[in-house]
Design an enzyme around this catalytic site. Structure first.
Site, PDB file in Angstrom:
ATOM      1  CG  ASP A  79      -2.150  -0.855   1.049  1.00  0.00           C
ATOM      2  OD1 ASP A  79      -2.144  -1.730   0.157  1.00  0.00           O
ATOM      3  OD2 ASP A  79      -3.116  -0.681   1.821  1.00  0.00           O
ATOM      4  CE  LYS A 103      -5.473   2.200   2.465  1.00  0.00           C
ATOM      5  NZ  LYS A 103      -4.348   1.572   3.204  1.00  0.00           N
ATOM      6  CE  LYS A 105      -6.858  -1.354   2.187  1.00  0.00           C
ATOM      7  NZ  LYS A 105      -5.513  -1.851   2.583  1.00  0.00           N
TER       8      LYS A 105
END
Length: 235
Positions: A107, A167, A197
């Site tokens: 991430d 994300k 996400k």
């Protein structure tokens, strides 16, 4: 944007069972107060509940990799967290370290304030390294901070760089798990073939259902067990 009621129903339709939701949850522990035992407990919970993966800082990704492998839990490490304002060379060292330890997902927080083209160059370098290990790359865009035009450019930069997923937020500065933010990001990312996400402020089953109904494929939360248990009362 669909009504809240429609989004809720879409989320319930997409999540047929608690197991379906668990398989979408990235159980996360990024607190500065987290101890190694806290992290071990999180990994055990991920195994027990069938969560998608455990998201940790680089140091704990390395320390806990043996337990995670033993329990069959996938590890995701944050890179450049939370500001993203480290040199690319530093982020590449972080990424290399956790990938060698067994992380299968990253991430990544890029240096967003440098603009979309700089984000493209930075993410491209990290993706190239990650793909040599077969790892998935998610790019954290802090979506609530940007207008639609800028967010669109950041999503496109992430796609061109080869990232798999975008994300909503780190959850540190903005609470990007709300359905409005998720819908904005999904509307831009899904037509480009990217996953989404949702992260930031997702603490209940209703929060998770709304995020999925708004277009999230993955839920990031530091309250994974609470989210899953409260979801069970909805189905």
């Amino acid at each position: 944007m669909p009504s809240a009621r429609d989004i809720l129903q879409q989320g319930l339709d997409r999540l047929g069972s608690p197991e379906d939701l668990a398989s979408r949850i990235d159980s996360t522990l990024l607190s500065p107060r987290a101890t190694e035992e806290d992290v071990r407990n999180l990994v055990r919970e991920a195994s027990d509940y069938g969560f998608r993966c455990a998201v940790l800082t680089p140091v704990y990704t390395v320390k806990i990799s043996g337990l995670a492998e033993k329990l069959g839990v996938k590890l995701c490490s944050v890179i450049g967290f939370p500001l993203g304002q480290a040199p690319l060379e530093v982020k590449l060292v972080e990424a290399q370290t956790v990938l060698e330890a067994g992380a299968t997902e990253l991430d990544v927080v890029p240096h967003l304030s440098l603009g979309p083209e700089a984000v493209y160059r930075e993410v491209s370098g990290i993706v190239k390294l990650a793909k040599s290990y077969g790892a998935v790359v998610k790019v954290i865009l802090e979506a609530p901070l940007w207008d639609d035009k800028t967010l669109s450019l950041l999503v496109d930069s992430s796609r061109r760089a080869g990232a798999d997923i975008v994300k909503t937020s780190t959850g540190v500065y903005t609470k990007g798990g709300d359905p409005v933010t998720v819908f904005r990001l999904a509307s831009l990312a899904k037509p480009l073939g990217m996953g989404v996400k949702a992260s930031g402020g997702i603490r209940s089953g209703i929060d998770a259902v709304l995020a999925v109904g708004a277009g999230a494929d993955i839920i990031g939360t530091s309250s994974a067990v609470k989210v899953l248990e409260s979801f069970k009362s909805l189905v």
